[in-house]
Scaffold this motif. Structure first.
Motif, PDB file in Angstrom:
ATOM      1  N   LYS A   1     -10.192   1.272  -1.024  1.00  0.00           N
ATOM      2  CA  LYS A   1      -9.424   0.999   0.192  1.00  0.00           C
ATOM      3  C   LYS A   1      -8.711  -0.364   0.145  1.00  0.00           C
ATOM      4  O   LYS A   1      -8.203  -0.826   1.159  1.00  0.00           O
TER       5      LYS A   1
ATOM      6  N   ALA B   1       0.824  -1.213   0.000  1.00  0.00           N
ATOM      7  CA  ALA B   1       0.000   0.000   0.000  1.00  0.00           C
ATOM      8  C   ALA B   1       0.859   1.265   0.000  1.00  0.00           C
ATOM      9  O   ALA B   1       0.535   2.252  -0.663  1.00  0.00           O
TER      10      ALA B   1
ATOM     11  N   ASP C   1     -10.997  -2.614  -3.674  1.00  0.00           N
ATOM     12  CA  ASP C   1     -11.914  -2.173  -2.627  1.00  0.00           C
ATOM     13  C   ASP C   1     -11.706  -2.995  -1.363  1.00  0.00           C
ATOM     14  O   ASP C   1     -11.086  -4.060  -1.378  1.00  0.00           O
ATOM     15  N   LEU C   2     -12.249  -2.471  -0.268  1.00  0.00           N
ATOM     16  CA  LEU C   2     -12.213  -3.161   1.019  1.00  0.00           C
ATOM     17  C   LEU C   2     -13.633  -3.554   1.393  1.00  0.00           C
ATOM     18  O   LEU C   2     -14.550  -2.717   1.380  1.00  0.00           O
TER      19      LEU C   2
ATOM     20  N   GLU D   1      -4.271   1.964   5.797  1.00  0.00           N
ATOM     21  CA  GLU D   1      -3.723   3.271   6.172  1.00  0.00           C
ATOM     22  C   GLU D   1      -4.117   3.699   7.575  1.00  0.00           C
ATOM     23  O   GLU D   1      -3.590   4.687   8.091  1.00  0.00           O
TER      24      GLU D   1
ATOM     25  N   THR E   1      -7.916   3.762   9.873  1.00  0.00           N
ATOM     26  CA  THR E   1      -9.310   3.356  10.038  1.00  0.00           C
ATOM     27  C   THR E   1     -10.199   4.243   9.182  1.00  0.00           C
ATOM     28  O   THR E   1      -9.821   5.350   8.785  1.00  0.00           O
ATOM     29  N   ALA E   2     -11.392   3.749   8.902  1.00  0.00           N
ATOM     30  CA  ALA E   2     -12.409   4.516   8.177  1.00  0.00           C
ATOM     31  C   ALA E   2     -13.740   4.293   8.881  1.00  0.00           C
ATOM     32  O   ALA E   2     -14.009   3.199   9.397  1.00  0.00           O
TER      33      ALA E   2
ATOM     34  N   THR F   1      -8.282  -0.192   8.060  1.00  0.00           N
ATOM     35  CA  THR F   1      -7.781  -0.173   6.685  1.00  0.00           C
ATOM     36  C   THR F   1      -6.258  -0.279   6.733  1.00  0.00           C
ATOM     37  O   THR F   1      -5.650  -0.232   7.805  1.00  0.00           O
TER      38      THR F   1
ATOM     39  N   LEU G   1     -16.065  -0.512   0.919  1.00  0.00           N
ATOM     40  CA  LEU G   1     -15.335   0.751   0.998  1.00  0.00           C
ATOM     41  C   LEU G   1     -14.487   0.881  -0.279  1.00  0.00           C
ATOM     42  O   LEU G   1     -13.468   0.203  -0.432  1.00  0.00           O
ATOM     43  N   ARG G   2     -14.916   1.718  -1.189  1.00  0.00           N
ATOM     44  CA  ARG G   2     -14.257   1.839  -2.492  1.00  0.00           C
ATOM     45  C   ARG G   2     -12.851   2.433  -2.365  1.00  0.00           C
ATOM     46  O   ARG G   2     -12.637   3.387  -1.627  1.00  0.00           O
TER      47      ARG G   2
END
Length: 304
Positions: free
Chosen positions: A268, A157, A278-279, A246, A248-249, A244, A265-266
């Motif tokens: 991610k 990532a 995506d996630l 990176e 959190t979202a 995530t 989650l697009r």
């Protein structure tokens, strides 16, 4: 000089693929760069290359099998032609030609053709004797190397270069390609073993392995993660933090969200050549760790 089949450990009927595989395996084992403390390593490696120059060339291999050249690649039968007596291949060729009555070319009386005999006995050496401008055989390139590089999802990532120790002893910084998948092989040109005959160095085949993660599951460029949601939030709805790569979202879930429901989650997921994956967050309803009398009474009423 040993028989080239013995040098490479092959039977006489070995295929071209088997010859190439045996040479690469042996070259990797006996390369001087990997045997710096062995004074005989260079000699063994040179012997390997000589054997491969014969068996790896269809024409030379056929000449060796017919007994026209020796294990050192030199013609057999006229070892002293360019030494004792002062006779050169040109002298010998003229001698054969004159035996036919002085005719300059073509088949001689009685079916004798000097060029045929000369070609069979000397192969490429005969061609160079008649044509000094004939192209000489090119030096063999160095052997290829192979190495595996393990990377984490976070490193993919971030897209940061990573250092890798090559089998040749070189320490190299390589970039993780966008859209990398587990098992992808990248060719590092010119980073293989050096050639003892002055040819180009070989390549290094770098296989990338994605390390297992304790939370995320990889599905191509997409990631999947399970998220524990308290029972109250699942019943009443609310905001939920999703991990995530990176950080959190935050996502909002509706009231009466069931366990197993998936939220997307697009962008991610993992980086891709054109766009990221995506996630997918899968909801797991978490019950209280300790007995809750009020919740138990409510469920008993619901059951009744």
């Amino acid at each position: 000089m040993r028989n080239p089949y013995d040098v490479l450990g092959l039977p006489k009927g070995a295929s071209e693929a088997e010859v190439k595989k045996a040479f690469r395996r042996a070259a990797k084992q006996h390369h001087p760069d990997r045997n710096r403390d062995d004074p005989q390593a260079a000699e063994r490696f040179a012997e390997l290359n000589t054997a491969y120059e014969i068996l790896g060339d269809t024409g030379k291999r056929a000449q060796f099998d017919r007994g026209e050249i020796g294990p050192d690649g030199k013609p057999k039968g006229f070892e002293g032609v360019s030494g004792a007596g002062g006779h050169s291949p040109d002298d010998l060729f003229r001698h054969f030609r004159n035996m036919g009555g002085g005719r300059a070319g073509g088949p001689q009386p009685g079916g004798f053709d000097a060029s045929d005999i000369f070609g069979r006995m000397f192969g490429e050496t005969a061609e160079r004797a008649r044509n000094p401008g004939a192209r000489r055989a090119q030096p063999q390139p160095g052997a290829d190397a192979a190495v595996t590089l393990q990377v984490s999802l976070e490193e993919i990532a971030a897209g940061q270069p990573k250092r890798v120790q090559l089998p040749t002893g070189k320490d190299l910084e390589v970039a993780i390609p966008r859209g990398v998948t587990d098992g992808m092989t990248v060719r590092l040109r010119g980073q293989g073993y050096s050639s003892p005959t002055g040819g180009a160095p070989g390549d290094t085949m770098l296989t990338i392995r994605i390390a297992p993660h304790d939370r995320f599951i990889v599905e191509g460029r997409d990631l999947k993660v399970r998220v524990a949601v308290p029972l109250a939030d699942a019943v009443l709805g609310g905001a939920v933090l999703v991990p995530t790569l990176e950080g959190t979202a935050e996502i909002g879930i509706q009231p009466m969200t069931s366990s197993g429901r998936t939220f997307r989650l697009r962008g991610k997921g993992l980086p891709g050549k054109e766009q990221p994956g995506d996630l997918y967050a899968v909801i797991d309803i978490a019950l209280p760790a300790m007995p809750d009398a009020e919740l138990t009474a409510l469920m008993q009423r619901r059951r009744g």
